[in-house]
Design a protein around this motif. Structure first.
Motif, PDB file in Angstrom:
ATOM      1  N   ILE A 133       0.876  -1.150   0.165  1.00 49.58           N
ATOM      2  CA  ILE A 133       0.011  -0.065   0.067  1.00 49.58           C
ATOM      3  C   ILE A 133       0.978   1.177  -0.024  1.00 49.58           C
ATOM      4  O   ILE A 133       0.502   2.084  -0.849  1.00 49.58           O
ATOM      5  N   LEU A 134       1.818   1.338   0.824  1.00 45.11           N
ATOM      6  CA  LEU A 134       2.769   2.487   0.887  1.00 45.11           C
ATOM      7  C   LEU A 134       3.659   2.593  -0.202  1.00 45.11           C
ATOM      8  O   LEU A 134       4.089   3.628  -0.583  1.00 45.11           O
ATOM      9  N   GLN A 135       4.075   1.631  -0.916  1.00 36.33           N
ATOM     10  CA  GLN A 135       4.891   1.627  -2.031  1.00 36.33           C
ATOM     11  C   GLN A 135       4.032   2.032  -3.390  1.00 36.33           C
ATOM     12  O   GLN A 135       4.573   2.908  -3.969  1.00 36.33           O
ATOM     13  N   GLY A 136       2.698   1.671  -3.206  1.00 34.71           N
ATOM     14  CA  GLY A 136       1.786   2.436  -4.297  1.00 34.71           C
ATOM     15  C   GLY A 136       1.545   3.943  -4.387  1.00 34.71           C
ATOM     16  O   GLY A 136       1.539   4.511  -5.131  1.00 34.71           O
ATOM     17  N   THR A 137       1.613   4.227  -2.997  1.00 32.66           N
ATOM     18  CA  THR A 137       1.648   5.553  -2.767  1.00 32.66           C
ATOM     19  C   THR A 137       2.787   6.349  -3.148  1.00 32.66           C
ATOM     20  O   THR A 137       2.604   7.475  -3.774  1.00 32.66           O
ATOM     21  N   LEU A 138       3.960   5.814  -3.010  1.00 36.20           N
ATOM     22  CA  LEU A 138       5.219   6.366  -3.467  1.00 36.20           C
ATOM     23  C   LEU A 138       5.509   6.417  -5.154  1.00 36.20           C
ATOM     24  O   LEU A 138       5.678   7.378  -5.896  1.00 36.20           O
ATOM     25  N   LEU A 139       5.052   5.386  -5.543  1.00 32.97           N
ATOM     26  CA  LEU A 139       4.852   5.090  -7.025  1.00 32.97           C
ATOM     27  C   LEU A 139       4.173   6.205  -7.848  1.00 32.97           C
ATOM     28  O   LEU A 139       4.549   6.930  -8.843  1.00 32.97           O
ATOM     29  N   VAL A 140       2.835   6.337  -7.204  1.00 31.21           N
ATOM     30  CA  VAL A 140       2.025   7.577  -7.759  1.00 31.21           C
ATOM     31  C   VAL A 140       2.684   8.810  -7.715  1.00 31.21           C
ATOM     32  O   VAL A 140       2.765   9.691  -8.665  1.00 31.21           O
ATOM     33  N   MET A 141       3.376   9.193  -6.532  1.00 34.54           N
ATOM     34  CA  MET A 141       3.933  10.456  -6.209  1.00 34.54           C
ATOM     35  C   MET A 141       5.316  10.528  -7.377  1.00 34.54           C
ATOM     36  O   MET A 141       5.715  11.471  -7.973  1.00 34.54           O
ATOM     37  N   CYS A 142       6.023   9.397  -7.415  1.00 26.50           N
ATOM     38  CA  CYS A 142       7.125   9.462  -8.389  1.00 26.50           C
ATOM     39  C   CYS A 142       6.724   9.797  -9.791  1.00 26.50           C
ATOM     40  O   CYS A 142       7.303  10.378 -10.773  1.00 26.50           O
ATOM     41  N   ILE A 143       5.627   9.041 -10.425  1.00 25.47           N
ATOM     42  CA  ILE A 143       5.065   9.197 -11.611  1.00 25.47           C
ATOM     43  C   ILE A 143       4.825  10.660 -11.799  1.00 25.47           C
ATOM     44  O   ILE A 143       5.078  11.322 -12.894  1.00 25.47           O
ATOM     45  N   VAL A 144       3.986  11.232 -10.702  1.00 27.65           N
ATOM     46  CA  VAL A 144       3.907  12.735 -10.884  1.00 27.65           C
ATOM     47  C   VAL A 144       5.036  13.620 -11.100  1.00 27.65           C
ATOM     48  O   VAL A 144       5.083  14.449 -12.158  1.00 27.65           O
ATOM     49  N   TRP A 145       6.024  13.433 -10.172  1.00 22.02           N
ATOM     50  CA  TRP A 145       7.272  14.191 -10.304  1.00 22.02           C
ATOM     51  C   TRP A 145       7.978  13.762 -11.807  1.00 22.02           C
ATOM     52  O   TRP A 145       8.535  14.873 -12.134  1.00 22.02           O
ATOM     53  N   HIS A 146       7.743  12.557 -12.238  1.00 22.06           N
ATOM     54  CA  HIS A 146       8.720  12.284 -13.241  1.00 22.06           C
ATOM     55  C   HIS A 146       8.127  13.420 -14.550  1.00 22.06           C
ATOM     56  O   HIS A 146       9.190  13.723 -15.344  1.00 22.06           O
ATOM     57  N   TYR A 147       6.826  13.217 -14.561  1.00 27.05           N
ATOM     58  CA  TYR A 147       6.483  13.889 -15.510  1.00 27.05           C
ATOM     59  C   TYR A 147       6.474  15.535 -15.683  1.00 27.05           C
ATOM     60  O   TYR A 147       6.561  16.256 -16.395  1.00 27.05           O
ATOM     61  N   ARG A 148       6.638  15.784 -14.240  1.00 22.25           N
ATOM     62  CA  ARG A 148       6.666  17.233 -13.941  1.00 22.25           C
ATOM     63  C   ARG A 148       8.129  17.524 -14.228  1.00 22.25           C
ATOM     64  O   ARG A 148       8.503  18.726 -14.937  1.00 22.25           O
ATOM     65  N   SER A 149       9.021  16.666 -14.085  1.00 24.49           N
ATOM     66  CA  SER A 149      10.476  17.277 -14.413  1.00 24.49           C
ATOM     67  C   SER A 149      10.620  16.931 -16.071  1.00 24.49           C
ATOM     68  O   SER A 149      11.457  17.953 -16.492  1.00 24.49           O
ATOM     69  N   LYS A 150       9.953  16.302 -16.740  1.00 21.71           N
ATOM     70  CA  LYS A 150      10.189  16.260 -17.991  1.00 21.71           C
ATOM     71  C   LYS A 150       9.517  17.436 -18.728  1.00 21.71           C
ATOM     72  O   LYS A 150      10.066  17.817 -19.561  1.00 21.71           O
ATOM     73  N   ARG A 151       8.376  17.806 -18.260  1.00 21.36           N
ATOM     74  CA  ARG A 151       7.853  18.903 -18.559  1.00 21.36           C
ATOM     75  C   ARG A 151       8.537  20.337 -18.476  1.00 21.36           C
ATOM     76  O   ARG A 151       8.692  21.209 -19.193  1.00 21.36           O
ATOM     77  N   LEU A 152       9.203  20.294 -17.215  1.00 25.08           N
ATOM     78  CA  LEU A 152      10.083  21.606 -17.113  1.00 25.08           C
ATOM     79  C   LEU A 152      11.728  21.422 -17.449  1.00 25.08           C
ATOM     80  O   LEU A 152      12.292  22.456 -17.341  1.00 25.08           O
ATOM     81  N   GLY A 153      11.767  20.149 -17.863  1.00 25.32           N
ATOM     82  CA  GLY A 153      13.368  20.021 -18.562  1.00 25.32           C
ATOM     83  C   GLY A 153      14.283  19.745 -17.368  1.00 25.32           C
ATOM     84  O   GLY A 153      15.357  20.493 -17.405  1.00 25.32           O
ATOM     85  N   ILE A 154      13.759  19.295 -16.092  1.00 27.09           N
ATOM     86  CA  ILE A 154      14.748  19.247 -15.081  1.00 27.09           C
ATOM     87  C   ILE A 154      15.427  18.048 -14.954  1.00 27.09           C
ATOM     88  O   ILE A 154      14.592  16.956 -15.451  1.00 27.09           O
ATOM     89  N   ASP A 155      16.668  17.625 -14.252  1.00 26.84           N
ATOM     90  CA  ASP A 155      17.361  16.485 -14.205  1.00 26.84           C
ATOM     91  C   ASP A 155      16.785  15.958 -12.970  1.00 26.84           C
ATOM     92  O   ASP A 155      16.957  16.263 -11.887  1.00 26.84           O
ATOM     93  N   GLU A 156      15.814  15.039 -13.343  1.00 28.10           N
ATOM     94  CA  GLU A 156      15.298  14.168 -12.291  1.00 28.10           C
ATOM     95  C   GLU A 156      16.111  13.593 -11.209  1.00 28.10           C
ATOM     96  O   GLU A 156      15.575  12.996 -10.072  1.00 28.10           O
TER      97      GLU A 156
END
Length: 310
Positions: free
Chosen positions: A267-290
């Motif tokens: 359950i907790l890993q699923g929470t971290l997974l959702v968060m990482c997916i959100v930050w991944h696409y955010r970094s990709k959109r902003l051109g940030i080295d993730e």
């Protein structure tokens, strides 16, 4: 007993051994459960490989929380020793079963043992690839003139990481010694002290697992980047947690203390997974080295003024 001894040629000690262990050592064959266990063992190794590869290929473990790894290693160690104690009868029965029946009866032990090994490898890679620039505390001049540092001081984060490594080793050694003494000296798996120790390990593993992902979730939330965490690993492991729980729960001799850990972590890993997916696409959109960028460390006008005032 005497008539059976004469007819078979076996001595009384051998007959007593078989009579005592006849029910315990009876092989339990469940094709469905066996295939699930084999699938999970292979899946465990495959699911951890992306994380191992990500750290090695990028040559950094930046983004990992040392506290997350501490709780994970101690929890995995406790869970592994818990299943060994609960399945000790199956382990000792291997001398009286065929190789196939022995391996099938120990699939639960193999699964949790693999889980422990794979997670420990992450912790080892975390230490080996800890960023060099984060190992040393920043040098602050004692005056307005340039003051070269006389010695390199370890950073607080690196000190904590080394202390956590020592704690994990001490816990492993101490737990193994206690387990061995209870099994070989005190009274075996049926002794009340052994059962108490197994329950303590299971509950400790469950409690640590409940808090394991919280430091990592907090660190990832503050960084607003994925870092060295592997999204493919979590994509494989999160749905696999349900199968893992089912496989362990259906093993003879196990109880809720053996599988509750993996339900909580799933359950907790699923929470971290959702968060990482959100930050991944955010970094990709902003051109940030993730991997190397961290919002909590990004300088601002306020940060510069605060540093200057020091």
């Amino acid at each position: 007993m005497e008539e059976l001894t004469k007819s078979t040629g076996w001595n009384a000690e051998v007959l007593t051994t078989f009579s005592v262990h006849d029910k315990i050592c009876e092989p339990h064959h469940d094709v469905y459960a066996l295939y699930i266990s084999l699938f999970l063992c292979v899946g465990l190794v495959v699911s951890y490989l992306p994380q191992h590869y990500r750290i090695i290929s990028n040559k950094t473990s930046e983004g990992f929380s040392a506290w997350f790894l501490l709780l994970g290693v101690v929890s995995a160690t406790s869970s592994f020793l818990n299943i060994i104690l609960l399945q000790w009868d199956a382990i000792t029965c291997c001398s009286m079963l065929s190789t196939g029946s022995c391996l099938e009866s120990l699939m639960g032990v193999f699964q949790i043992g693999l889980q422990w090994c794979m997670f420990c490898i992450i912790f080892i890679l975390f230490l080996l690839y800890f960023p060099e620039e984060l190992k040393h505390a920043p040098h602050k001049p004692s005056s307005l003139h340039l003051d070269l540092p006389r010695g390199v001081e370890r950073s607080a984060e690196w000190k904590i990481s080394l202390g956590i490594a020592v704690t994990c080793v001490v816990h492993l050694v101490a737990s193994v010694i206690v387990t061995a003494v209870l099994l070989k000296v005190v009274g075996g798996p049926e002794h009340y002290a052994t059962n108490l120790w197994a329950s303590i390990l299971g509950i400790l593993s469950m409690i640590l697992a409940a808090f394991q992902y919280l430091p990592q979730i907090w660190k990832t939330w503050r960084r607003k980047t994925v870092g060295a965490l592997s999204i493919p690993m979590m994509l494989l492991q999160t749905p696999g947690s349900a199968l893992f729980v089912y496989s362990i729960a259906t093993r003879p001799g196990t109880n809720w203390t053996a599988w509750i850990t993996y339900m909580v972590t799933g359950i907790l890993q699923g929470t971290l997974l959702v968060m990482c997916i959100v930050w991944h696409y955010r970094s990709k959109r902003l051109g940030i080295d993730e991997i190397h960028s961290s919002q909590e460390d990004e300088p601002s006008e306020r940060t510069a003024l605060l540093n200057a005032s020091e």
